[in-house]
Every structure is written in structure tokens, then in C-alpha cells.
Scaffold this active site. Structure first.
Site, PDB file in Angstrom:
ATOM      1  N   HIS A   1       0.840  -1.210   0.000  1.00 42.77           N
ATOM      2  CA  HIS A   1       0.000   0.000   0.000  1.00 42.77           C
ATOM      3  C   HIS A   1       0.868   1.249   0.000  1.00 42.77           C
ATOM      4  CE1 HIS A   1      -3.635  -2.351   0.426  1.00 42.77           C
ATOM      5  NE2 HIS A   1      -2.998  -3.072   1.331  1.00 42.77           N
TER       6      HIS A   1
ATOM      7  N   ARG B   1      -0.082   7.486 -10.432  1.00 42.25           N
ATOM      8  CA  ARG B   1      -1.229   6.589 -10.238  1.00 42.25           C
ATOM      9  C   ARG B   1      -2.272   7.255  -9.342  1.00 42.25           C
ATOM     10  NH1 ARG B   1      -2.464   4.126  -5.615  1.00 42.25           N
ATOM     11  NH2 ARG B   1      -3.603   2.153  -5.596  1.00 42.25           N
TER      12      ARG B   1
ATOM     13  N   GLY C   1     -11.499  -3.204  -3.970  1.00 39.16           N
ATOM     14  CA  GLY C   1     -10.091  -3.423  -3.637  1.00 39.16           C
ATOM     15  C   GLY C   1      -9.531  -2.111  -3.132  1.00 39.16           C
TER      16      GLY C   1
ATOM     17  N   GLU D   1     -12.808  -4.400   0.593  1.00 39.66           N
ATOM     18  CA  GLU D   1     -11.417  -4.838   0.715  1.00 39.66           C
ATOM     19  C   GLU D   1     -11.364  -6.180   1.423  1.00 39.66           C
ATOM     20  OE1 GLU D   1      -8.370  -3.896  -0.426  1.00 39.66           O
ATOM     21  OE2 GLU D   1      -7.833  -5.758   0.640  1.00 39.66           O
TER      22      GLU D   1
ATOM     23  N   GLU E   1     -16.739 -11.153  -4.289  1.00 42.20           N
ATOM     24  CA  GLU E   1     -17.513 -12.302  -4.780  1.00 42.20           C
ATOM     25  C   GLU E   1     -18.463 -12.830  -3.720  1.00 42.20           C
ATOM     26  OE1 GLU E   1     -13.675 -12.269  -7.165  1.00 42.20           O
ATOM     27  OE2 GLU E   1     -14.340 -11.739  -5.147  1.00 42.20           O
TER      28      GLU E   1
ATOM     29  N   GLU F   1      -8.667   0.116  -8.708  1.00 41.08           N
ATOM     30  CA  GLU F   1      -7.311   0.155  -9.251  1.00 41.08           C
ATOM     31  C   GLU F   1      -6.843  -1.305  -9.203  1.00 41.08           C
ATOM     32  OE1 GLU F   1      -4.221  -0.736  -9.696  1.00 41.08           O
ATOM     33  OE2 GLU F   1      -3.185   0.383  -8.150  1.00 41.08           O
TER      34      GLU F   1
ATOM     35  N   GLU G   1      -2.140 -11.190 -11.851  1.00 43.41           N
ATOM     36  CA  GLU G   1      -2.951 -11.229 -10.633  1.00 43.41           C
ATOM     37  C   GLU G   1      -4.415 -11.507 -10.994  1.00 43.41           C
ATOM     38  OE1 GLU G   1      -0.662  -7.530  -8.366  1.00 43.41           O
ATOM     39  OE2 GLU G   1      -2.793  -7.793  -8.052  1.00 43.41           O
TER      40      GLU G   1
HETATM   41  N1  6LC Z   1      -3.281  -2.843  -8.622  1.00 47.94           N
HETATM   42  C1  6LC Z   1      -2.667  -3.932  -8.232  1.00 47.94           C
HETATM   43  N2  6LC Z   1      -1.544  -4.374  -8.763  1.00 47.94           N
HETATM   44  N3  6LC Z   1      -3.248  -4.726  -7.341  1.00 47.94           N
HETATM   45  C2  6LC Z   1      -4.656  -4.631  -7.192  1.00 47.94           C
HETATM   46  C3  6LC Z   1      -4.986  -4.097  -5.848  1.00 47.94           C
HETATM   47  C4  6LC Z   1      -5.440  -5.029  -4.999  1.00 47.94           C
HETATM   48  C5  6LC Z   1      -6.232  -4.616  -3.765  1.00 47.94           C
HETATM   49  O1  6LC Z   1      -7.574  -5.085  -3.922  1.00 47.94           O
HETATM   50  C6  6LC Z   1      -7.852  -6.109  -2.977  1.00 47.94           C
HETATM   51  N4  6LC Z   1      -8.611  -7.145  -3.693  1.00 47.94           N
HETATM   52  C7  6LC Z   1      -8.184  -7.877  -4.755  1.00 47.94           C
HETATM   53  N5  6LC Z   1      -9.156  -8.724  -5.155  1.00 47.94           N
HETATM   54  C8  6LC Z   1     -10.226  -8.507  -4.337  1.00 47.94           C
HETATM   55  C9  6LC Z   1     -11.532  -9.073  -4.249  1.00 47.94           C
HETATM   56  N6  6LC Z   1     -11.929 -10.044  -5.082  1.00 47.94           N
HETATM   57  N7  6LC Z   1     -12.385  -8.608  -3.284  1.00 47.94           N
HETATM   58  C10 6LC Z   1     -11.964  -7.640  -2.426  1.00 47.94           C
HETATM   59  N8  6LC Z   1     -10.740  -7.063  -2.452  1.00 47.94           N
HETATM   60  C11 6LC Z   1      -9.884  -7.499  -3.401  1.00 47.94           C
HETATM   61  C12 6LC Z   1      -6.507  -6.591  -2.488  1.00 47.94           C
HETATM   62  O2  6LC Z   1      -6.601  -7.106  -1.180  1.00 47.94           O
HETATM   63  C13 6LC Z   1      -5.674  -5.315  -2.545  1.00 47.94           C
HETATM   64  O3  6LC Z   1      -5.864  -4.521  -1.392  1.00 47.94           O
END
Ligand code: 6LC
Length: 417
Positions: A96, A105, A129, A152, A181, A195, A204
């Protein structure tokens, strides 16, 4: 006799892609591949009943078939999204801090909120996220939405609740801890901002969660931010990288280590190099967008295989060491007339924490001004490891010097499995 039957059975059944080492194996020939118990090997060819041609972390070699077992049991498939590791990594401040410190960004997202503040009035926003909640706080502080759902999955969500309160936004921003989900939100949203971009845009594959959230929670006619995304590519020279990783072995401290060059080649150039900082002058031609994604119409099954074409005209002679890849994302204005804002992570734009991704060739090729380099790129998502993909490139070089001579090349870069 028993072993023969087993081998026959193994041959008949579908070649299971992944195998797991059941014992340590130490190579005795240089065409063999050492591994330890538990290593996940990709078997490409069962050359003989005893020896199979396999791959481990981009290295190839023969392994004794009796030292591996098929990896098809339940636990391996559950691990397909590696969520423990993935959300764990976002639970600490390191990532973070890196993202918040990335000014291009973070300031782009702030600019998007600021320039759309009038249209955001009274609207419902989801920040998917949200991490530390920075985008949600921008919404609550720079505009007047009716509500912001900050979603989150990582433990960071507990801190984010505190940050929302400390910054006086608790009446607008609600933090939902969990994977989108699995969450039940109060209702549908007008804007879904996230983001989600990884290296080479898709690594990812958080984008799958964004599309699923869109299908479930975005109102008809709602806005996705980013509204579109593009993957860009350019042929480039990478003299420094090539010198450090390959030329180095020619004469370190006056000794001849050149027989290690082929191993170095495999070890350092089989996979993409993330966070490679390119200089604009490393580009041998103008870049081109090889993939463009419309975030309102893109469907999850489309993510399995994405294909793009390219054609570059070499603008200045130089050594073609490889391709550089990066992405850009665009943010449509909420009112049709406003400007579309963009975050571009390419070498001609301010440096971001993603920098660029370098895809090194096995052997550099000298290109002359006027040569053309055309071909295709394929992003093939890993059917087992759902956050991974393989990036394959096929190209043809047509030289202006002698028209009939043309060189073709191809290379696949697993990211990472
Ligand atoms: N931008 C970059 N590289 N990374 C993406 C950023 C990822 C952030 O989004 C959250 N995140 C990712 N997928 C989910 C999800 N399905 N539900 C809730 N939170 C989620 C992760 O815990 C990170 O804090």
C-alpha cells in the site's frame, strides 16, 4: 510387470500437466533437472517410461518419472487463486505504501474524482479493492456522493475503517471486509471504481473480480472506472540488462565463465522482468497498443485467451534485445462532454511503481532503420493457476537491405507458472 502396467495406464490417461516431486532429485547430467520434494513440475513430454522432459521455474530438463506423482488432488486445485498468499500480501503496509507513493497513479484517480465531482453528487460508488481507502476518501472529500462502498478482502480493511472515521468520512463511506464475490452490499451502484491493474495489465487477474462485481452490482448504464484499458508493446534495446546478465560471464576477474552463458540465458530470460525502467531512447520504434479492453463489454471468458497483432517500423538502427510491455487505462467522464482522463505507465510518461515489463529474446538481433517487425502476441491464462498467464510472441523481421531475407522468431514467457 506391474510397473509396465502403471506406465501404460499413465500414458492412456490425459497427460496431467502438473506433477509434484515425491523425493529430492539431484541431476547427474546437464540435460537433467534437479528438484526437491514438493516442487511442482510441468511435464511437457513423457519421452520414455523412465525419463520425462519437464520444466521447473522456467528451467527445462529430464526428470525420473518415478520421483514425481500427478498433482490432481483437491488441495492443489483449491490453491488455484493462492488467496492466502495474495490477500496476505495486501494485509501489510508495504504494497500500500508503494501504491500510495506512486503519484502519477494516485493523482490520476484523484483528478478523475475531482473533474467528475458535479456528476458524482447523490450517486452511489463502489471502490473495489480499496486497500487503505484512498479513492473512497477522495470521493467523500472532493465530491458529494450519496454513499461509497469501500470493499477490501485483506486485513487492511480494519485499518481502513479507522482511516475513514479519522478523516470524517464515516457518514458517506462504508467499509465492507471480504471478497467482493462473497459480499452482500446494500444495493447497486452508479460507479464502480477500482485500481486493479497488475504487471502487463492482467497479472494477478483481479480484473475477473472487477467484471464479476460489474455484472452483479453495477446499475444498467453505470460507469466503470477505468472505462477501458490497453496493453502496449515496443521492440527495444536493453544493453545494460544484456551486459549484466549475459556478457558478465565472458571474463569475470579474468576467468572464462562463458560456458555459463546458456544457463544464465535460461535462468534470467525465460520469464518476464517486472519493474524494468526503460529509457525512451531504448525504443527502436513507436510503440503500439496490441490489446484494448472495453471494461463495459469485456466478458470473463474473454480473459482466457487474448490475442493482438503488431507491426513496427524501425525508426533508428540498434540491437533488438527484446520487447517492453506496459499498460494504460482511460477514465470516461460521467457527463458525455467531459475529457477522458488517462494513466499511461509507458516510458514516455511519468514513472509509476509498475515501471515497464521487459521480455528478453534468447539472442539479440541487429535491426536497421526502415526494417519492419510484425507479428502477434497471445496472453494465455493459466488453466490451473488462475492469477497467472503465459505471454507468447511470434514475429517476422523484414529487412529493407535485402528484401527477400526475413527472420522469424517466437518465445513464450510464463508469468509465473
Ligand atoms: N493494482 C494492483 N496491482 N493490485 C490490485 C490491488 C489489490 C487490492 O484489492 C484487494 N482485492 C483484490 N481482489 C479482491 C476481491 N476479489 N475482493 C476484495 N478485495 C480485493 C486486495 O486485497 C488489494 O488490497
Amino acid at each position: 510387470v506391474i510397473m509396465e502396467e502403471v506406465d501404460e495406464d499413465l500414458k492412456k490417461c490425459q497427460p496431467v500437466e502438473d506433477f509434484v516431486g515425491v523425493a529430492d532429485f539431484c541431476a547427474t547430467e546437464d540435460n537433467q533437472l534437479s528438484f526437491t520434494t514438493g516442487d511442482r513440475l510441468r511435464v511437457h513430454d513423457r519421452t520414455s517410461p523412465e525419463w520425462w522432459w519437464a520444466e521447473l521455474y522456467g528451467l527445462f530438463g529430464y526428470v525420473p518419472s518415478s520421483y514425481v506423482r500427478p498433482c490432481i488432488d483437491e488441495e492443489d486445485v483449491d490453491d488455484a487463486w493462492q488467496d492466502e498468499e495474495y490477500f496476505g500480501s495486501y494485509g501489510s503496509l508495504k504494497l500500500h505504501l508503494e501504491m500510495l507513493s506512486d503519484k502519477p497513479r494516485t493523482e490520476t484517480y484523484r483528478e478523475v474524482v475531482l473533474s467528475n465531482r458535479h456528476c458524482l453528487e447523490g450517486r452511489v460508488v463502489m471502490d473495489l479493492g480499496c486497500g487503505t481507502g484512498i479513492i473512497s476518501l477522495f470521493c467523500a472529500r472532493l465530491a458529494e456522493p450519496a454513499a461509497v462502498y469501500a470493499v477490501e478482502a485483506s486485513p487492511m480493511a480494519d485499518q481502513t475503517r479507522e482511516l475513514v472515521t479519522r478523516n470524517g468520512c464515516q457518514s458517506v463511506v462504508s467499509v465492507f471486509k471480504g471478497r467482493v464475490e462473497e459480499l452482500a452490499l446494500p444495493g447497486k451502484v452508479d460507479v464502480l471504481v477500482s485500481e486493479w491493474m497488475g504487471n502487463c495489465l492482467l497479472f494477478e487477474f483481479m480484473v475477473e473480480s472487477v467484471l464479476l462485481a460489474r455484472d452483479r452490482w453495477l446499475k444498467e448504464g453505470g460507469m466503470m472506472w477505468p472505462s477501458s484499458a490497453a496493453l502496449s508493446l515496443v521492440p527495444c534495446q536493453a544493453e545494460e540488462e544484456y551486459r549484466r546478465k549475459i556478457v558478465f560471464w565472458e571474463k569475470p576477474y579474468g576467468l572464462d565463465f562463458s560456458c555459463l552463458k546458456s544457463l544464465a540465458q535460461k535462468e534470467f530470460f525465460s520469464k518476464p522482468k517486472f519493474s524494468h525502467e526503460m529509457k525512451p531512447e531504448d525504443c527502436l520504434s513507436a510503440p503500439c497498443d496490441v490489446l484494448t479492453l472495453d471494461m463495459h463489454s469485456l466478458q470473463i471468458p474473454d480473459l482466457e485467451k487474448l490475442k493482438g497483432e503488431f507491426c513496427f517500423r524501425v525508426e533508428k538502427s540498434g540491437t533488438f534485445h527484446g520487447f517492453a510491455a506496459w499498460f494504460s487505462v482511460q477514465f470516461q467522464s460521467l457527463d458525455e462532454v467531459g475529457p477522458t482522463l488517462e494513466l499511461n505507465t509507458g516510458p514516455h510518461h511519468p514513472l509509476t511503481h509498475w515501471k515497464q515489463t521487459l521480455l528478453m529474446l534468447d539472442s539479440p538481433v541487429f535491426l536497421h532503420q526502415g526494417d519492419s517487425l510484425s507479428g502477434m502476441i497471445l496472453l494465455h491464462r493459466n488453466p490451473v493457476w488462475r492469477r497467472h498467464m503465459t505471454l507468447s510472441l511470434h514475429w517476422t523481421i523484414r529487412s529493407t537491405q535485402d528484401s527477400e531475407a526475413c527472420k522469424t522468431g517466437q518465445k513464450s514467457f510464463p508469468m509465473w507458472r
